[in-house]
Design a protein around this motif. Structure first.
Motif, PDB file in Angstrom:
ATOM      1  N   VAL A   1      13.349 -50.471  -2.694  1.00 31.75           N
ATOM      2  CA  VAL A   1      14.536 -50.295  -1.841  1.00 31.75           C
ATOM      3  C   VAL A   1      14.153 -50.438  -0.365  1.00 31.75           C
ATOM      4  O   VAL A   1      14.866 -51.084   0.423  1.00 31.75           O
ATOM      5  CB  VAL A   1      15.220 -48.939  -2.123  1.00 31.75           C
TER       6      VAL A   1
ATOM      7  N   ALA B   1      11.720 -52.185   0.792  1.00 22.55           N
ATOM      8  CA  ALA B   1      11.449 -53.607   1.019  1.00 22.55           C
ATOM      9  C   ALA B   1      12.742 -54.411   1.092  1.00 22.55           C
ATOM     10  O   ALA B   1      12.838 -55.388   1.845  1.00 22.55           O
ATOM     11  CB  ALA B   1      10.547 -54.150  -0.082  1.00 22.55           C
ATOM     12  N   MET B   2      13.755 -53.995   0.317  1.00 24.75           N
ATOM     13  CA  MET B   2      15.082 -54.645   0.413  1.00 24.75           C
ATOM     14  C   MET B   2      15.588 -54.583   1.839  1.00 24.75           C
ATOM     15  O   MET B   2      16.100 -55.575   2.384  1.00 24.75           O
ATOM     16  CB  MET B   2      16.106 -53.918  -0.477  1.00 24.75           C
ATOM     17  N   MET B   3      15.449 -53.394   2.436  1.00 26.75           N
ATOM     18  CA  MET B   3      15.918 -53.228   3.810  1.00 26.75           C
ATOM     19  C   MET B   3      15.132 -54.136   4.748  1.00 26.75           C
ATOM     20  O   MET B   3      15.702 -54.769   5.636  1.00 26.75           O
ATOM     21  CB  MET B   3      15.796 -51.762   4.239  1.00 26.75           C
ATOM     22  N   GLY B   4      13.828 -54.226   4.519  1.00 26.10           N
ATOM     23  CA  GLY B   4      13.002 -55.105   5.338  1.00 26.10           C
ATOM     24  C   GLY B   4      13.427 -56.559   5.194  1.00 26.10           C
ATOM     25  O   GLY B   4      13.561 -57.288   6.184  1.00 26.10           O
ATOM     26  N   GLY B   5      13.684 -56.985   3.948  1.00 23.83           N
ATOM     27  CA  GLY B   5      14.090 -58.367   3.698  1.00 23.83           C
ATOM     28  C   GLY B   5      15.426 -58.690   4.335  1.00 23.83           C
ATOM     29  O   GLY B   5      15.603 -59.747   4.952  1.00 23.83           O
ATOM     30  N   ALA B   6      16.379 -57.764   4.208  1.00 24.33           N
ATOM     31  CA  ALA B   6      17.700 -57.980   4.797  1.00 24.33           C
ATOM     32  C   ALA B   6      17.598 -58.019   6.320  1.00 24.33           C
ATOM     33  O   ALA B   6      18.258 -58.835   6.981  1.00 24.33           O
ATOM     34  CB  ALA B   6      18.662 -56.875   4.353  1.00 24.33           C
ATOM     35  N   PHE B   7      16.763 -57.142   6.867  1.00 20.25           N
ATOM     36  CA  PHE B   7      16.580 -57.119   8.322  1.00 20.25           C
ATOM     37  C   PHE B   7      16.011 -58.451   8.813  1.00 20.25           C
ATOM     38  O   PHE B   7      16.556 -59.074   9.739  1.00 20.25           O
ATOM     39  CB  PHE B   7      15.650 -55.964   8.714  1.00 20.25           C
TER      40      PHE B   7
ATOM     41  N   SER C   1      16.078 -61.331   7.356  1.00 22.50           N
ATOM     42  CA  SER C   1      17.057 -62.395   7.137  1.00 22.50           C
ATOM     43  C   SER C   1      18.102 -62.408   8.245  1.00 22.50           C
ATOM     44  O   SER C   1      18.471 -63.468   8.758  1.00 22.50           O
ATOM     45  CB  SER C   1      17.729 -62.184   5.777  1.00 22.50           C
ATOM     46  N   SER C   2      18.574 -61.220   8.635  1.00 18.89           N
ATOM     47  CA  SER C   2      19.615 -61.171   9.671  1.00 18.89           C
ATOM     48  C   SER C   2      19.055 -61.593  11.022  1.00 18.89           C
ATOM     49  O   SER C   2      19.757 -62.189  11.832  1.00 18.89           O
ATOM     50  CB  SER C   2      20.224 -59.771   9.749  1.00 18.89           C
TER      51      SER C   2
ATOM     52  N   PHE D   1      18.508 -65.629  10.524  1.00 21.83           N
ATOM     53  CA  PHE D   1      19.616 -66.547  10.230  1.00 21.83           C
ATOM     54  C   PHE D   1      20.943 -66.153  10.862  1.00 21.83           C
ATOM     55  O   PHE D   1      21.760 -67.001  11.151  1.00 21.83           O
ATOM     56  CB  PHE D   1      19.835 -66.649   8.715  1.00 21.83           C
ATOM     57  N   GLY D   2      21.175 -64.870  11.004  1.00 20.01           N
ATOM     58  CA  GLY D   2      22.530 -64.481  11.362  1.00 20.01           C
ATOM     59  C   GLY D   2      22.596 -63.664  12.631  1.00 20.01           C
ATOM     60  O   GLY D   2      21.740 -62.838  12.886  1.00 20.01           O
TER      61      GLY D   2
ATOM     62  N   ILE E   1      24.997 -60.939  14.151  1.00 19.17           N
ATOM     63  CA  ILE E   1      26.175 -60.107  13.917  1.00 19.17           C
ATOM     64  C   ILE E   1      26.641 -59.592  15.273  1.00 19.17           C
ATOM     65  O   ILE E   1      25.899 -58.904  15.965  1.00 19.17           O
ATOM     66  CB  ILE E   1      25.840 -58.922  12.975  1.00 19.17           C
TER      67      ILE E   1
ATOM     68  N   ARG F   1      29.339 -54.872  14.251  1.00 18.51           N
ATOM     69  CA  ARG F   1      28.401 -53.840  13.797  1.00 18.51           C
ATOM     70  C   ARG F   1      29.050 -52.465  13.764  1.00 18.51           C
ATOM     71  O   ARG F   1      28.678 -51.613  12.974  1.00 18.51           O
ATOM     72  CB  ARG F   1      27.179 -53.762  14.724  1.00 18.51           C
TER      73      ARG F   1
END
Lengths: 180, 200
Positions: free
Chosen positions: A81, A83-89, A91-92, A95-96, A98, A103
């Motif tokens: 979990v 690492a999920m946060m790290g990956g999403a961070f 990625s954002s 690539f993105g 916001i 926010r």
């Protein structure tokens, strides 16, 4: 811009497949219970206790099931979990962008509710209470039941998905009438 | 080794959730209010792909059947799912996408997480009640009997094995995703997009 479904779908599917191939199906909501136990133990010790044989238990039956994880929370699933946060961070960042306003409150909610940021935060908080209560009653969430369950032809995954969409579609139709 | 896998797989999963728009409540809200089914197509293709790869791998002997983990089906699954659905539509987040959204800098997702901790705690305290009324009793059914696993089959007398069923369902889910209209309610282009479809 999000990935087109023809690309995003197969790639996400490969991630779920790799998880089962290498370790175990993906699941998230259990870690909310473990985090609760850890926080509780931090501020009011006694939610878990060590047994004579070195194992862990709890006076609360539900926490007893996760007592060992609460005692040593750095398990595979908790690190997953994080690492999920790290990956999403990452990625954002990569690539993105916001926008700041987004926010605080997503555009679709800003368009449908005249409640400001604080109102959106209250809604998100209440949503969180309901989602995790339901997920723990069901024994899993969108990841564990719907995605991991359905891919394994688990009947529970289909029953869960039916229940979730049974209420989610009407609720969204009522709450989110305006299109942002 | 397991820790490295947790980091690698978790990071990939979080990255994909962000890339498909699942951490963006706008995309979730548009899906649930039926005005843009893009995320639904993505999810259906993902489940189908994962199912075909896993059961195909099992039939070829490349995937350990013992890695499967099937959950019990009981009244709580249906009721809990229905409760979750309400909060999902209210907030636009589910547990995994909520924590990932917070990591992408969405402040409202932090409140979702705090609410989630309260909700999970409330369930933990009410757990004996649900247990006592029998809502948590059930079997770990799979649809068909899967060779090499001990999970009971909901339909044990089918002429084909559970892994073939899994591949068949995977194909069907992908076909549904292809055939599903982008907009199920209202007219015009799918909501929330300048161009008709996200770039490939």
């Amino acid at each position: 811009m999000v990935l087109n479904w023809k690309i995003g779908g197969p790639l996400l599917g490969v991630v779920f497949f790799l998880a089962v191939l290498l370790v175990q199906p993906i699941g998230v909501s259990t870690q909310f219970v473990v985090a609760d136990g850890v926080l509780w133990e931090q501020y009011a010790p006694g939610v878990i206790s060590q047994t004579a044989d070195g194992g862990w238990t709890s006076p609360y039956p539900y926490f007893a099931k996760y007592a060992a994880d609460i005692a040593n929370p750095l398990t595979y699933s908790m690190i997953f979990v994080a690492a999920m946060m790290g990956g999403a961070f990452l990625s954002s960042v990569a690539f993105g962008r916001i926008p700041l306003r987004e926010r605080f409150s997503p555009a679709l909610w800003s368009a449908n509710f005249r409640i400001g940021w604080v109102g959106r935060w209250v809604l998100a908080f209440l949503g969180g209470v309901i989602v995790l209560f339901g997920a723990r009653l069901a024994g899993g969430c969108t990841s564990g039941h719907m995605m991991s369950g359905m891919m394994q032809t688990a009947v529970s995954g289909y029953v869960f998905a039916f229940g979730a969409f049974l209420t989610a579609f009407p609720t969204a139709r009522i709450l989110l009438k305006k299109e942002a | 080794m397991e820790i490295a896998l947790a980091i690698g797989l978790g990071a990939l999963f979080g990255l994909m959730l962000e890339r498909i728009g699942a951490t963006d409540p706008n995309w979730v809200g548009r899906m649930l209010s039926l005005v843009n089914m893009h995320l639904m197509k993505t999810i259906l293709v993902a489940i189908g792909t994962a199912s075909i790869l896993m059961f195909g791998g099992q039939m070829l002997g490349l995937v350990e059947v013992g890695h499967m983990s099937v959950k019990e089906v009981h009244v709580g699954v249906l009721l809990g799912g229905a409760i979750l659905g309400i909060g999902w539509a209210m907030s636009g987040y589910c547990p995994g996408t909520g924590v990932c959204a917070a990591a992408t800098g969405r402040f409202d997702a932090l409140f979702f997480i705090v609410g989630g901790l309260v909700g999970a705690g409330a369930y933990a305290l009410s757990h004996p009640f649900w247990e006592n009324i029998g809502f948590l009793n059930g079997e770990k059914w799979t649809i068909g009997a899967i060779p090499g696993s001990n999970y009971p089959a909901a339909l044990p007398d089918l002429p084909i094995t559970g892994d073939v069923i899994g591949i068949g369902i995977g194909v069907v889910l992908i076909l549904v995703a292809i055939l599903l209209p982008r907009r199920l309610s209202g007219k015009g282009a799918p909501a929330g997009e300048a161009q008709p479809e996200p770039a490939e």
